[in-house]
Design a protein around this motif. Structure first.
Motif, PDB file in Angstrom:
ATOM      1  N   GLN A  26      -2.665  -5.994   7.412  1.00  0.00           N
ATOM      2  CA  GLN A  26      -1.314  -6.029   7.980  1.00  0.00           C
ATOM      3  C   GLN A  26      -0.271  -5.606   6.950  1.00  0.00           C
ATOM      4  O   GLN A  26       0.677  -4.875   7.277  1.00  0.00           O
ATOM      5  CB  GLN A  26      -0.989  -7.434   8.496  1.00  0.00           C
ATOM      6  N   LEU A  27      -0.431  -6.054   5.703  1.00  0.00           N
ATOM      7  CA  LEU A  27       0.497  -5.634   4.650  1.00  0.00           C
ATOM      8  C   LEU A  27       0.415  -4.125   4.430  1.00  0.00           C
ATOM      9  O   LEU A  27       1.439  -3.450   4.306  1.00  0.00           O
ATOM     10  CB  LEU A  27       0.206  -6.385   3.353  1.00  0.00           C
ATOM     11  N   CYS A  28      -0.808  -3.603   4.373  1.00  0.00           N
ATOM     12  CA  CYS A  28      -0.974  -2.151   4.211  1.00  0.00           C
ATOM     13  C   CYS A  28      -0.339  -1.400   5.369  1.00  0.00           C
ATOM     14  O   CYS A  28       0.367  -0.404   5.165  1.00  0.00           O
ATOM     15  CB  CYS A  28      -2.460  -1.795   4.112  1.00  0.00           C
ATOM     16  N   ASP A  29      -0.578  -1.868   6.589  1.00  0.00           N
ATOM     17  CA  ASP A  29      -0.006  -1.211   7.765  1.00  0.00           C
ATOM     18  C   ASP A  29       1.520  -1.202   7.697  1.00  0.00           C
ATOM     19  O   ASP A  29       2.153  -0.195   8.030  1.00  0.00           O
ATOM     20  CB  ASP A  29      -0.465  -1.898   9.050  1.00  0.00           C
ATOM     21  N   ALA A  30       2.109  -2.323   7.261  1.00  0.00           N
ATOM     22  CA  ALA A  30       3.567  -2.392   7.148  1.00  0.00           C
ATOM     23  C   ALA A  30       4.077  -1.360   6.149  1.00  0.00           C
ATOM     24  O   ALA A  30       5.023  -0.614   6.428  1.00  0.00           O
ATOM     25  CB  ALA A  30       3.995  -3.809   6.744  1.00  0.00           C
ATOM     26  N   PHE A  31       3.455  -1.285   4.970  1.00  0.00           N
ATOM     27  CA  PHE A  31       3.868  -0.303   3.960  1.00  0.00           C
ATOM     28  C   PHE A  31       3.632   1.115   4.458  1.00  0.00           C
ATOM     29  O   PHE A  31       4.437   2.008   4.201  1.00  0.00           O
ATOM     30  CB  PHE A  31       3.127  -0.548   2.641  1.00  0.00           C
ATOM     31  N   ASN A  32       2.535   1.327   5.165  1.00  0.00           N
ATOM     32  CA  ASN A  32       2.202   2.667   5.641  1.00  0.00           C
ATOM     33  C   ASN A  32       3.160   3.164   6.714  1.00  0.00           C
ATOM     34  O   ASN A  32       3.166   4.349   7.030  1.00  0.00           O
ATOM     35  CB  ASN A  32       0.754   2.726   6.112  1.00  0.00           C
ATOM     36  N   HIS A  33       3.997   2.285   7.267  1.00  0.00           N
ATOM     37  CA  HIS A  33       5.026   2.696   8.219  1.00  0.00           C
ATOM     38  C   HIS A  33       6.329   3.108   7.527  1.00  0.00           C
ATOM     39  O   HIS A  33       7.257   3.554   8.186  1.00  0.00           O
ATOM     40  CB  HIS A  33       5.314   1.571   9.223  1.00  0.00           C
ATOM     41  N   SER A  34       6.410   2.957   6.228  1.00  0.00           N
ATOM     42  CA  SER A  34       7.618   3.328   5.501  1.00  0.00           C
ATOM     43  C   SER A  34       7.809   4.847   5.559  1.00  0.00           C
ATOM     44  O   SER A  34       6.932   5.596   5.127  1.00  0.00           O
ATOM     45  CB  SER A  34       7.507   2.895   4.031  1.00  0.00           C
ATOM     46  N   PRO A  35       8.939   5.314   6.078  1.00  0.00           N
ATOM     47  CA  PRO A  35       9.175   6.762   6.139  1.00  0.00           C
ATOM     48  C   PRO A  35       9.106   7.430   4.764  1.00  0.00           C
ATOM     49  O   PRO A  35       8.611   8.549   4.643  1.00  0.00           O
ATOM     50  CB  PRO A  35      10.572   6.883   6.738  1.00  0.00           C
ATOM     51  N   PHE A  36       9.594   6.752   3.719  1.00  0.00           N
ATOM     52  CA  PHE A  36       9.588   7.360   2.389  1.00  0.00           C
ATOM     53  C   PHE A  36       8.164   7.512   1.874  1.00  0.00           C
ATOM     54  O   PHE A  36       7.809   8.553   1.306  1.00  0.00           O
ATOM     55  CB  PHE A  36      10.430   6.522   1.416  1.00  0.00           C
ATOM     56  N   LEU A  37       7.334   6.478   2.048  1.00  0.00           N
ATOM     57  CA  LEU A  37       5.941   6.588   1.612  1.00  0.00           C
ATOM     58  C   LEU A  37       5.201   7.635   2.435  1.00  0.00           C
ATOM     59  O   LEU A  37       4.402   8.405   1.898  1.00  0.00           O
ATOM     60  CB  LEU A  37       5.237   5.234   1.682  1.00  0.00           C
ATOM     61  N   GLN A  38       5.465   7.688   3.741  1.00  0.00           N
ATOM     62  CA  GLN A  38       4.850   8.718   4.586  1.00  0.00           C
ATOM     63  C   GLN A  38       5.263  10.107   4.131  1.00  0.00           C
ATOM     64  O   GLN A  38       4.436  11.016   4.063  1.00  0.00           O
ATOM     65  CB  GLN A  38       5.238   8.507   6.052  1.00  0.00           C
ATOM     66  N   HIS A  39       6.548  10.275   3.808  1.00  0.00           N
ATOM     67  CA  HIS A  39       7.057  11.570   3.351  1.00  0.00           C
ATOM     68  C   HIS A  39       6.322  12.045   2.098  1.00  0.00           C
ATOM     69  O   HIS A  39       6.056  13.230   1.926  1.00  0.00           O
ATOM     70  CB  HIS A  39       8.563  11.458   3.075  1.00  0.00           C
ATOM     71  N   ASN A  40       5.986  11.104   1.219  1.00  0.00           N
ATOM     72  CA  ASN A  40       5.295  11.446  -0.020  1.00  0.00           C
ATOM     73  C   ASN A  40       3.774  11.422   0.115  1.00  0.00           C
ATOM     74  O   ASN A  40       3.072  11.727  -0.848  1.00  0.00           O
ATOM     75  CB  ASN A  40       5.730  10.494  -1.139  1.00  0.00           C
ATOM     76  N   GLY A  41       3.269  11.044   1.281  1.00  0.00           N
ATOM     77  CA  GLY A  41       1.827  11.016   1.498  1.00  0.00           C
ATOM     78  C   GLY A  41       1.133   9.831   0.844  1.00  0.00           C
ATOM     79  O   GLY A  41      -0.078   9.858   0.623  1.00  0.00           O
ATOM     80  N   ILE A  42       1.876   8.774   0.545  1.00  0.00           N
ATOM     81  CA  ILE A  42       1.309   7.585  -0.092  1.00  0.00           C
ATOM     82  C   ILE A  42       0.777   6.659   0.992  1.00  0.00           C
ATOM     83  O   ILE A  42       1.459   6.385   1.984  1.00  0.00           O
ATOM     84  CB  ILE A  42       2.362   6.870  -0.954  1.00  0.00           C
ATOM     85  N   GLU A  43      -0.438   6.173   0.778  1.00  0.00           N
ATOM     86  CA  GLU A  43      -1.067   5.275   1.742  1.00  0.00           C
ATOM     87  C   GLU A  43      -1.694   4.086   1.013  1.00  0.00           C
ATOM     88  O   GLU A  43      -2.335   4.256  -0.020  1.00  0.00           O
ATOM     89  CB  GLU A  43      -2.151   6.026   2.519  1.00  0.00           C
ATOM     90  N   MET A  44      -1.496   2.902   1.572  1.00  0.00           N
ATOM     91  CA  MET A  44      -2.132   1.687   1.059  1.00  0.00           C
ATOM     92  C   MET A  44      -3.396   1.439   1.876  1.00  0.00           C
ATOM     93  O   MET A  44      -3.382   1.569   3.096  1.00  0.00           O
ATOM     94  CB  MET A  44      -1.190   0.478   1.160  1.00  0.00           C
ATOM     95  N   ARG A  45      -4.478   1.072   1.190  1.00  0.00           N
ATOM     96  CA  ARG A  45      -5.763   0.821   1.851  1.00  0.00           C
ATOM     97  C   ARG A  45      -6.384  -0.459   1.304  1.00  0.00           C
ATOM     98  O   ARG A  45      -6.226  -0.774   0.122  1.00  0.00           O
ATOM     99  CB  ARG A  45      -6.738   1.969   1.592  1.00  0.00           C
ATOM    100  N   VAL A  46      -7.145  -1.131   2.162  1.00  0.00           N
ATOM    101  CA  VAL A  46      -7.919  -2.296   1.733  1.00  0.00           C
ATOM    102  C   VAL A  46      -9.318  -1.811   1.382  1.00  0.00           C
ATOM    103  O   VAL A  46     -10.005  -1.213   2.215  1.00  0.00           O
ATOM    104  CB  VAL A  46      -7.996  -3.374   2.832  1.00  0.00           C
ATOM    105  N   VAL A  47      -9.723  -2.033   0.135  1.00  0.00           N
ATOM    106  CA  VAL A  47     -11.050  -1.648  -0.353  1.00  0.00           C
ATOM    107  C   VAL A  47     -11.639  -2.868  -1.059  1.00  0.00           C
ATOM    108  O   VAL A  47     -11.070  -3.337  -2.051  1.00  0.00           O
ATOM    109  CB  VAL A  47     -10.978  -0.439  -1.318  1.00  0.00           C
ATOM    110  N   ASP A  48     -12.740  -3.371  -0.548  1.00  0.00           N
ATOM    111  CA  ASP A  48     -13.399  -4.551  -1.135  1.00  0.00           C
ATOM    112  C   ASP A  48     -12.425  -5.716  -1.316  1.00  0.00           C
ATOM    113  O   ASP A  48     -12.357  -6.333  -2.378  1.00  0.00           O
ATOM    114  CB  ASP A  48     -14.059  -4.203  -2.478  1.00  0.00           C
ATOM    115  N   ASP A  49     -11.665  -6.011  -0.277  1.00  0.00           N
ATOM    116  CA  ASP A  49     -10.677  -7.101  -0.268  1.00  0.00           C
ATOM    117  C   ASP A  49      -9.612  -6.966  -1.351  1.00  0.00           C
ATOM    118  O   ASP A  49      -9.033  -7.950  -1.799  1.00  0.00           O
ATOM    119  CB  ASP A  49     -11.348  -8.467  -0.342  1.00  0.00           C
ATOM    120  N   GLN A  50      -9.343  -5.748  -1.770  1.00  0.00           N
ATOM    121  CA  GLN A  50      -8.255  -5.441  -2.697  1.00  0.00           C
ATOM    122  C   GLN A  50      -7.419  -4.318  -2.087  1.00  0.00           C
ATOM    123  O   GLN A  50      -7.962  -3.437  -1.423  1.00  0.00           O
ATOM    124  CB  GLN A  50      -8.790  -4.974  -4.059  1.00  0.00           C
TER     125      GLN A  50
END
Length: 165
Positions: A26-50
């Motif tokens: 849910q935290l990653c999804d919230a950040f991934n909706h940021s227009p500025f992060l989307q504009h720069n192609g930045i994505e948050m992902r959960v990998v091995d509970d991190q």
């Protein structure tokens, strides 16, 4: 703007049975909706509970045209954003079920106080991955350390940041 507000971190759906993986997603999804992060192609992902930050190199992210390397501001944005979202996750991890409402308010208010980035080498690569770790968690602020590597596992940049909540 209303779409951003309704999907931002203050709107997390946390209940007693919500798993840590679900909260991190849910935290990653919230950040991934940021227009500025989307504009720069930045994505948050959960990998091995991190939570990790990911960035694919694109021509519009080049800062030094002569050498075709990643713009330092994009690297700083990746590191700062990752530090913030991992700090939010850590606040949640440390809260018991009786303090979740308070933690949600802290998460919603979290903001960068200070950020220092050290650029170790030129930002070359097909993609970049960033990691964050907690150095200190206090009652009102925390200090995080972040690092960013390219697709060849070369350290590109490191950062230390303080966040208030």
């Amino acid at each position: 703007m209303s779409h951003i507000k309704t999907t931002w971190t203050g709107q997390l759906k946390i209940q007693a049975e919500t798993s840590l993986t679900d909260i991190l997603q849910q935290l990653c999804d919230a950040f991934n909706h940021s227009p500025f992060l989307q504009h720069n192609g930045i994505e948050m992902r959960v990998v091995d509970d991190q939570i990790q930050g990911h960035l694919n190199m694109h021509p519009n992210l080049i800062g030094n045209v002569a050498y075709e390397i990643l713009h330092g501001g994009v690297a700083a944005t990746l590191l700062d954003s990752l530090g913030g979202v991992v700090a939010m996750a850590e606040l949640y991890k440390r809260a018991d079920e009786h303090h979740r409402a308070q933690v949600l308010k802290q998460i919603e208010r979290l903001a960068t106080l200070d950020l220092r980035v050290d650029y170790l080498t030129a930002g070359r690569g097909q993609y970049f991955i960033a990691h964050a770790e907690v150095l200190r968690m206090g009652k009102k602020s925390c200090t995080m350390r972040m690092s960013m590597q390219n697709d060849c596992a070369v350290n590109i940049a490191v950062a230390i940041a303080s966040y208030v909540y």
